[in-house]
Design a protein around this motif. Sequence first.
Motif, mmCIF file in Angstrom:
data_model
loop_
_atom_site.group_PDB
_atom_site.id
_atom_site.type_symbol
_atom_site.label_atom_id
_atom_site.label_comp_id
_atom_site.label_asym_id
_atom_site.label_seq_id
_atom_site.Cartn_x
_atom_site.Cartn_y
_atom_site.Cartn_z
ATOM 1 N N THR A 1 88.369 11.889 34.670
ATOM 2 C CA THR A 1 87.416 11.133 33.869
ATOM 3 C C THR A 1 86.363 10.512 34.767
ATOM 4 O O THR A 1 86.603 10.263 35.954
ATOM 5 C CB THR A 1 88.108 10.004 33.070
ATOM 6 O OG1 THR A 1 88.744 9.125 33.993
ATOM 7 C CG2 THR A 1 89.115 10.538 32.090
ATOM 8 N N ILE B 1 93.385 17.769 30.668
ATOM 9 C CA ILE B 1 92.362 16.841 31.163
ATOM 10 C C ILE B 1 92.428 16.847 32.683
ATOM 11 O O ILE B 1 93.476 16.604 33.274
ATOM 12 C CB ILE B 1 92.568 15.430 30.600
ATOM 13 C CG1 ILE B 1 92.348 15.462 29.082
ATOM 14 C CG2 ILE B 1 91.641 14.434 31.279
ATOM 15 C CD1 ILE B 1 92.603 14.147 28.389
ATOM 16 N N TYR C 1 83.156 15.416 26.463
ATOM 17 C CA TYR C 1 84.102 16.339 27.086
ATOM 18 C C TYR C 1 83.284 17.423 27.773
ATOM 19 O O TYR C 1 82.360 17.968 27.179
ATOM 20 C CB TYR C 1 85.021 16.964 26.030
ATOM 21 C CG TYR C 1 86.013 15.982 25.476
ATOM 22 C CD1 TYR C 1 87.305 15.907 25.972
ATOM 23 C CD2 TYR C 1 85.640 15.107 24.454
ATOM 24 C CE1 TYR C 1 88.218 14.998 25.460
ATOM 25 C CE2 TYR C 1 86.553 14.184 23.947
ATOM 26 C CZ TYR C 1 87.827 14.126 24.455
ATOM 27 O OH TYR C 1 88.725 13.232 23.955
ATOM 28 N N PHE D 1 83.459 9.941 23.158
ATOM 29 C CA PHE D 1 83.655 10.486 24.498
ATOM 30 C C PHE D 1 82.893 11.796 24.637
ATOM 31 O O PHE D 1 82.731 12.544 23.674
ATOM 32 C CB PHE D 1 85.143 10.767 24.767
ATOM 33 C CG PHE D 1 85.981 9.534 24.828
ATOM 34 C CD1 PHE D 1 86.136 8.842 26.018
ATOM 35 C CD2 PHE D 1 86.616 9.053 23.702
ATOM 36 C CE1 PHE D 1 86.914 7.700 26.077
ATOM 37 C CE2 PHE D 1 87.400 7.907 23.741
ATOM 38 C CZ PHE D 1 87.546 7.225 24.933
ATOM 39 N N ILE E 1 84.979 13.040 30.062
ATOM 40 C CA ILE E 1 86.303 13.580 30.354
ATOM 41 C C ILE E 1 86.157 15.049 30.739
ATOM 42 O O ILE E 1 85.646 15.851 29.951
ATOM 43 C CB ILE E 1 87.227 13.433 29.124
ATOM 44 C CG1 ILE E 1 87.349 11.955 28.749
ATOM 45 C CG2 ILE E 1 88.589 14.060 29.398
ATOM 46 C CD1 ILE E 1 88.034 11.706 27.430
#
Length: 118
Positions: A6, A3, A110, A108, A66
């Motif tokens: 964010t 990651i 991505y 979420f 993210i």
Amino acid sequence: MEILGTSLRVCVDDLEAAVGVYERLTGSEALRFERGGVSVAAVGAFLLMSGPANEIEVLRKVTATIAVKDVDEAHAVLSEVGAQIIAGPLPTAVGRNLLARHPDGSVFEYVDRGGPAT
């Protein structure tokens, strides 16, 4: 899955007014683009979004965006942990994205800056 960061998603009625506030708060200049009839301004860690009510209602259901190194890897890891892939991977203006519902119900987005969607 790596990651990289964010972004908090903020739906606003008046994008122009909001951009000034968030530019001042973050000390960053907004990067603007359009996506599916929605005007978006990326300001620091915030994605400000404004547009038709039906589009904004869908966007409000996504908790955060993210950034990951590789959406394909995110897809594999999310599947392993029991997440439901709602959409994607799909191409975007800068890479690819997917939407996933985690086992706890959180949704979420991505995103990566990779190649074509699979």
